[in-house]
Design a protein around this motif. Sequence first.
Motif, PDB file in Angstrom:
ATOM      1  N   VAL A   1       0.808  -1.213   0.000  1.00 44.15           N
ATOM      2  CA  VAL A   1       0.000   0.000   0.000  1.00 44.15           C
ATOM      3  C   VAL A   1       0.847   1.271   0.000  1.00 44.15           C
ATOM      4  N   PRO A   2       1.978   1.310   0.700  1.00 43.62           N
ATOM      5  CA  PRO A   2       2.756   2.555   0.756  1.00 43.62           C
ATOM      6  C   PRO A   2       3.233   3.023  -0.621  1.00 43.62           C
ATOM      7  N   THR A   3       3.352   4.331  -0.754  1.00 40.74           N
ATOM      8  CA  THR A   3       3.882   4.919  -1.985  1.00 40.74           C
ATOM      9  C   THR A   3       5.080   5.796  -1.638  1.00 40.74           C
ATOM     10  N   GLN A   4       5.782   6.234  -2.667  1.00 40.79           N
ATOM     11  CA  GLN A   4       7.015   7.008  -2.534  1.00 40.79           C
ATOM     12  C   GLN A   4       8.007   6.279  -1.630  1.00 40.79           C
ATOM     13  N   THR A   5       8.376   5.104  -2.098  1.00 41.31           N
ATOM     14  CA  THR A   5       9.280   4.246  -1.334  1.00 41.31           C
ATOM     15  C   THR A   5      10.006   3.303  -2.281  1.00 41.31           C
ATOM     16  N   ILE A   6      10.841   2.456  -1.752  1.00 45.72           N
ATOM     17  CA  ILE A   6      11.523   1.422  -2.521  1.00 45.72           C
ATOM     18  C   ILE A   6      10.509   0.300  -2.707  1.00 45.72           C
TER      19      ILE A   6
ATOM     20  N   ILE B   1      18.752   1.686  -0.115  1.00 42.65           N
ATOM     21  CA  ILE B   1      18.093   2.897   0.383  1.00 42.65           C
ATOM     22  C   ILE B   1      18.831   4.135  -0.124  1.00 42.65           C
ATOM     23  N   ASP B   2      20.157   4.105  -0.101  1.00 42.47           N
ATOM     24  CA  ASP B   2      20.938   5.254  -0.569  1.00 42.47           C
ATOM     25  C   ASP B   2      20.768   5.486  -2.073  1.00 42.47           C
ATOM     26  N   ILE B   3      20.654   4.419  -2.853  1.00 42.69           N
ATOM     27  CA  ILE B   3      20.404   4.560  -4.289  1.00 42.69           C
ATOM     28  C   ILE B   3      19.039   5.214  -4.509  1.00 42.69           C
TER      29      ILE B   3
ATOM     30  N   MET C   1       9.930   6.823   5.197  1.00 40.00           N
ATOM     31  CA  MET C   1      10.229   5.503   4.649  1.00 40.00           C
ATOM     32  C   MET C   1      11.219   4.732   5.520  1.00 40.00           C
ATOM     33  N   GLU C   2      12.321   5.372   5.898  1.00 39.24           N
ATOM     34  CA  GLU C   2      13.341   4.646   6.655  1.00 39.24           C
ATOM     35  C   GLU C   2      12.838   4.227   8.027  1.00 39.24           C
ATOM     36  N   LYS C   3      12.020   5.036   8.660  1.00 41.52           N
ATOM     37  CA  LYS C   3      11.445   4.652   9.958  1.00 41.52           C
ATOM     38  C   LYS C   3      10.567   3.412   9.789  1.00 41.52           C
TER      39      LYS C   3
ATOM     40  N   ILE D   1      16.541  -4.486   4.351  1.00 45.75           N
ATOM     41  CA  ILE D   1      16.866  -3.886   3.061  1.00 45.75           C
ATOM     42  C   ILE D   1      18.256  -3.280   3.211  1.00 45.75           C
ATOM     43  N   PRO D   2      19.194  -3.662   2.362  1.00 42.14           N
ATOM     44  CA  PRO D   2      20.553  -3.138   2.490  1.00 42.14           C
ATOM     45  C   PRO D   2      20.609  -1.613   2.396  1.00 42.14           C
ATOM     46  N   ARG D   3      21.485  -1.007   3.168  1.00 42.58           N
ATOM     47  CA  ARG D   3      21.677   0.447   3.190  1.00 42.58           C
ATOM     48  C   ARG D   3      21.950   0.992   1.784  1.00 42.58           C
TER      49      ARG D   3
END
Length: 130
Positions: free
Chosen positions: A6-11, A89-91, A67-69, A84-86
């Motif tokens: 359901v979440p958006t604007q994320t990986i 997330i950084d990419i 997202m990160e929280k 999820i590898p750091r």
Amino acid sequence: MAVIGVPTQTIIFRLFDLEVQYYIKVLLGEISLPDRGAMMDELEAELKDKQTRGLKRKHYHVLGENMEKYINDLTALCGGTVRIPRAVIDIYHHSGRERKKFNFKRYRNFVYTILDDDHFEVYEREESQL
């Protein structure tokens, strides 16, 4: 029943996988859900926070800066066994910054190489390489 993705604007796909892994752990009895009252209390607190921040209801599933929280919370609930590898997330953040710079065409030319869980390299392809 579970609602996944359901979440958006994320990986998107990595996050969905994390959600599925959490749900599987619940089904297998490796993780216990809180009681209904605790879940409703958490939901009410989250809704109140979103209202206080002025979010419209249609944007409640936009993770964006949260997202990160959310990822860290899910990872902790899974006992740290699924993550999820750091670098991933950084990419995500790097490509997002490039889009925000109005590099709508240019950011698609970036080629990312994940070196390990925490590091990545990026280079920009030339137009002739596309």
